[in-house]
Design an enzyme around this catalytic site. Structure first.
Site, mmCIF file in Angstrom:
data_model
loop_
_atom_site.group_PDB
_atom_site.id
_atom_site.type_symbol
_atom_site.label_atom_id
_atom_site.label_comp_id
_atom_site.label_asym_id
_atom_site.label_seq_id
_atom_site.Cartn_x
_atom_site.Cartn_y
_atom_site.Cartn_z
ATOM 1 C CG HIS A 42 -2.126 -0.770 1.185
ATOM 2 N ND1 HIS A 42 -2.573 -1.354 0.028
ATOM 3 C CD2 HIS A 42 -3.045 -1.068 2.138
ATOM 4 C CE1 HIS A 42 -3.716 -1.994 0.275
ATOM 5 N NE2 HIS A 42 -4.023 -1.831 1.551
ATOM 6 C CE1 TYR A 94 -10.270 1.847 13.259
ATOM 7 C CE2 TYR A 94 -10.280 -0.149 11.929
ATOM 8 C CZ TYR A 94 -10.589 0.500 13.097
ATOM 9 O OH TYR A 94 -11.219 -0.182 14.114
ATOM 10 C CD GLU A 95 -4.392 -0.572 5.419
ATOM 11 O OE1 GLU A 95 -3.172 -0.599 5.607
ATOM 12 O OE2 GLU A 95 -5.030 -1.525 4.959
ATOM 13 C CB SER A 96 -9.437 3.982 5.189
ATOM 14 O OG SER A 96 -9.845 3.952 6.543
ATOM 15 N N GLY A 97 -7.175 6.307 6.444
ATOM 16 C CA GLY A 97 -6.920 7.729 6.685
ATOM 17 C C GLY A 97 -7.649 8.287 7.886
#
Lengths: 286, 257, 286, 257
Positions: free
Chosen positions: A104, B51-54
């Site tokens: 990612h 969370y890696e979604s920001g």
């Protein structure tokens, strides 16, 4: 300036056989309707880029649109495998699918560098990981000040970016909000772009001075496709259709059930299909 | 007094207990998400979830089905774009604990989520690394949550993310400054790295679990620490909060369908 | 978590003699009040970093606080020279000032890389420009994919960042809006930080989901200093005091008028001085 | 019919005329800002103005005193952080015309805004390059607005930003793909680069200006194009809009004091 068009006109204009195409949306605002139109228009030999290839890429791969996939995580989020992706990689059905696999961090940096007009991105990555051994696109540079070795990857410069936005104004500016993913970067990094939107408004009205807006002159085409991110979600418009993600596992597991579903739900439909999933306006705290 | 609980529940509860109020977590979907939110709803009310979604400092009332769930964004302090998340927040060294799991793990807590079989002609193509290759080295330490079984292998088919490599000071030799996996929490026991060899070593066994069970579900010869504790069973309170969370989640995801 | 303190306590706690200090604010939200407190506390041998050293750095340099300046544009915006900066560089008064000079792009990239935890930044820069000849910190790397030579510079990793924000909430999170400059990056790149704010609120309330917010745990100390960016401006609170920028040209031109002004307006004052420039609340479209 | 006007006014008007409705400008403070907004308020209503402070598509009603003026942000489509401005917008190659000026210029339109004298012991320390070193090479083309005089020198003390270097294909040899300075607009005339040598060459002379005047205010031997036009004088409309803009600006900046 962005040109307004129907979805079919838009795909017709921006996507060509053999293109490198980034349909982005990091679990939010996934451009499903646009992906279906690519299937209907039978584009071939595409190189598909996406951090998290999910159902829409499973569909494109299963329908034979893609020769290559550039990605970092290829699963059905919260559910399991993408069976069409696996079938292509493991068994070469419906065609052999070349893969270029990153992390990612690498993918996000590659879009960022593409938007920034750079040929490559550097980051602290892949240390002790095998991906660098199987992907020749993962190289390194040495920091000229500290001697530290950093991972280097080519920037993403797709031929086409396709994203789903929330609102466009009449001038063709597009507003995004919520989980932004890499969509802005994908559009800025690409030669051509198509943005589908939930809503077209006269003016965005009062807003945060730093709102995430893509100016009209950075966008190729805009198509008004309410519900166009279904079964993913559009912040303030509709929620994710979780049950469909679970159902997809069954649909896509076998080639014939997959093909039957695609025929009934994509090939025989058109973009207006999505309108029923849209909600007319922003609902508080959705 | 002791409530009955499932193997998955004790695994989640044990992971939650290891989290501190001052931690900044990089949370993945599934068990890490349940453990992080259980900690937040019990002893660590101000724990920071990313969370890696920001989504930064998110306080979901139900568990997300995916990292992009609207619930995460709606309840966050703010949400940043994904390149910023990986650059400023993860690589920037702001995360104290990252969670990982995988299809396969070896005794040095290296993980495989990429392929079973060879990379070029895989028997099973797994989803891939996602954020793992950098999470494993950018967070101050890593907690791994994985039920034991055939995924606990002698040799990985592919190293998706670095644990302790070949053991000893391998991480340092690679120039990595963070601790790597400090806890491997399973449905049977807790492993921690041996201070010298870095081999994952059992330090606590869950109530009622035998060493035979642990060995049967592990592909390498299991080592035990000099002192091995018995894991305290989940309290009634922990189970109540966890089950409420799962029930709310189920209702919410049902409604959204 | 950020600690709330008075400005004098805050400066006392975060700034030490010999520190590398970045007081940022790209023509907006310049931390004037904090800079004055540094002068009052007589910090010495500082390395000052700032893209656009303006009046506040002119004052710090003229008062002998700085040994070195790292910058990209050192002028009085829209007015002319910074006389104290010039006097230090040209005549060594009150002390010799070492300079490390970059371009804006380099400085912005160096902060970005610092926030990202990288040792260096790469960008397409300095081509055909003499700055690379006189600044040994400007090096290059070769893109391993295209062979293009790109400029490389060390990232900024200051000991201290000092910025002025709009609002802090009770938990110590800080909200910025408008011209954001490099302030978020400066704080994230620094070991310690102090943020002065216009206002402390219970809760930020409804806001854009992507609002620019520094979480409390990324900030060292917060001081409530309404008006603290005067004579620069704070979006939604007060405007820039343009007349003072023009007046500064006269004040700073000679050493004695400068010293007299600093004595009367800084040394003999304290942080409460700034309150009179503040406006209590957000005025529409200001 | 012809109104009287100042040298500064014709310089600004001529610069404005060179701008197209489809242009995306990277605008600096002073004459570039006046010219860009004059274009916007006359023949190019949809021209896109970007200031390096991050404001995109700004439509100021008064001229900013600094690039950070609140007016620029309040009237912008959106405002981005400065690292993004320099990475995605400038380096990203989205700007069609960048404006530059300086204390010194040479016949190849290289500019100096850094020092007069030597760099290490300068006679005059100027503000420095700011964005110029990258503006000069990232924008598709560069317009320079500078009144003629002693700043037009034979040799620069310091090259802050690249123009045409040593002439000919020097830019290409340095790997630069953009055009560089295509117009040098002064209070006396317009220079454009000779197609082959890239020396800045007079292509249009403002009304009433003599070649002697031009030469007296230039530190190198001035060359003229084969065909030299006479610059059309500012129209009454152009002057009216420009003067209104300046009057509004003066009032606004006075009020803010």
């Amino acid at each position: 300036m962005a040109t307004f068009a129907s979805l079919s006109e838009g795909i017709e204009a921006v996507v060509r056989d053999g293109d490198t195409v980034a349909m982005e949306g990091f679990t939010h605002l996934i451009p499903f309707a646009a992906g279906h139109e690519v299937v209907r228009q039978k584009r071939k030999h595409l190189t598909l880029i996406r951090m998290t290839p999910d159902l829409i890429y499973d569909q494109l791969i299963g329908m034979g649109c893609a020769d290559k996939l550039v990605f970092s995580w290829g699963g059905n989020p919260g559910v399991g495998s993408l069976h069409r992706l696996r079938d292509a990689v493991e068994k070469g059905w419906p065609n052999k699918l070349e893969i270029e696999e990153h992390s990612h961090a690498a993918m996000a940096n590659a879009y960022e560098a593409g938007a920034a007009g750079l040929p490559c991105a550097i980051f602290r990555g892949y240390i002790g990981a095998d991906l660098a051994k199987v992907n020749p696109k993962i190289k390194s540079i040495v920091c000229p000040f500290t001697g530290e070795t950093l991972a280097a990857i080519p920037s993403h410069r797709p031929d086409v970016a396709i994203i789903h936005g929330l609102k466009a104004d009449r001038a063709g500016n597009v507003l995004l909000e919520g989980i932004l993913g890499v969509q802005k970067e994908a559009v800025l990094a690409s030669k051509r772009s198509l943005v589908t939107v939930e809503e077209i408004v006269d003016d965005f009205g009062p807003r945060n001075l730093n709102a995430c807006i893509l100016p009209s002159w950075t966008i190729g085409m805009i198509a008004h496709v309410p519900g166009g991110a279904f079964p993913s979600y559009a912040q303030g418009y509709y929620k994710r259709h979780n049950a469909f993600y679970i159902e997809w596992d069954k649909i896509a597991r076998e080639r014939d059930t997959f093909q039957a579903w695609m025929k009934a739900n994509v090939l025989k439909k058109n973009e207006s299909e999505y309108a029923k999933y849209a909600r007319p306006s922003r609902v508080a705290a959705e | 007094m002791t409530a009955t609980y499932t193997p998955n529940e004790i695994m989640t509860v044990v992971a939650a207990r290891a989290l501190k109020n001052s931690d900044v977590l990089f949370v993945g979907i599934g068990a890490p998400s349940a453990a992080s939110n259980l900690a937040r709803l019990t002893h660590a009310p101000n724990i920071t979830l990313i969370y890696e979604s920001g989504t930064i400092e998110t306080k979901p009332s139900v568990l997300p089905l995916s990292i992009g769930d609207g619930e995460l964004c709606d309840t966050a302090l703010t949400t940043v774009a994904v390149p910023e998340m990986f650059r400023y927040w993860l690589q920037g060294g702001r995360i104290t604990v990252g969670f990982l799991g995988g299809a396969q793990i070896d005794k040095y807590a290296n993980l495989n989520t990429t392929v079973v079989g060879s990379y070029d002609a895989p028997k099973v193509r797994l989803p891939g690394g996602g954020g793992a290759p950098e999470i494993s080295n950018s967070c101050a330490e890593i907690f791994i949550i994985m039920p034991q079984g055939r995924g606990f292998v002698k040799k990985l088919d592919f190293i998706t993310s670095l644990g302790h490599g070949e053991g000893d000071d391998h991480r340092q030799r690679l120039g990595v400054k963070t601790k790597g996996p400090t806890r491997l929490i399973t449905d049977l026991c807790i492993f921690e790295p041996d201070p010298a060899t870095k081999e994952m070593t059992v330090t606590s066994i869950h109530p009622g679990v035998t060493c035979d069970q642990i060995q049967e579900n592990t592909g390498w010869t299991v080592r035990y620490a000099n002192t091995v504790a018995e894991t305290a069973p989940p309290t009634a309170k922990e189970l109540e909060v966890l089950r409420d969370l799962h029930a709310r989640t189920k209702r919410a995801h049902g409604e959204a369908a």
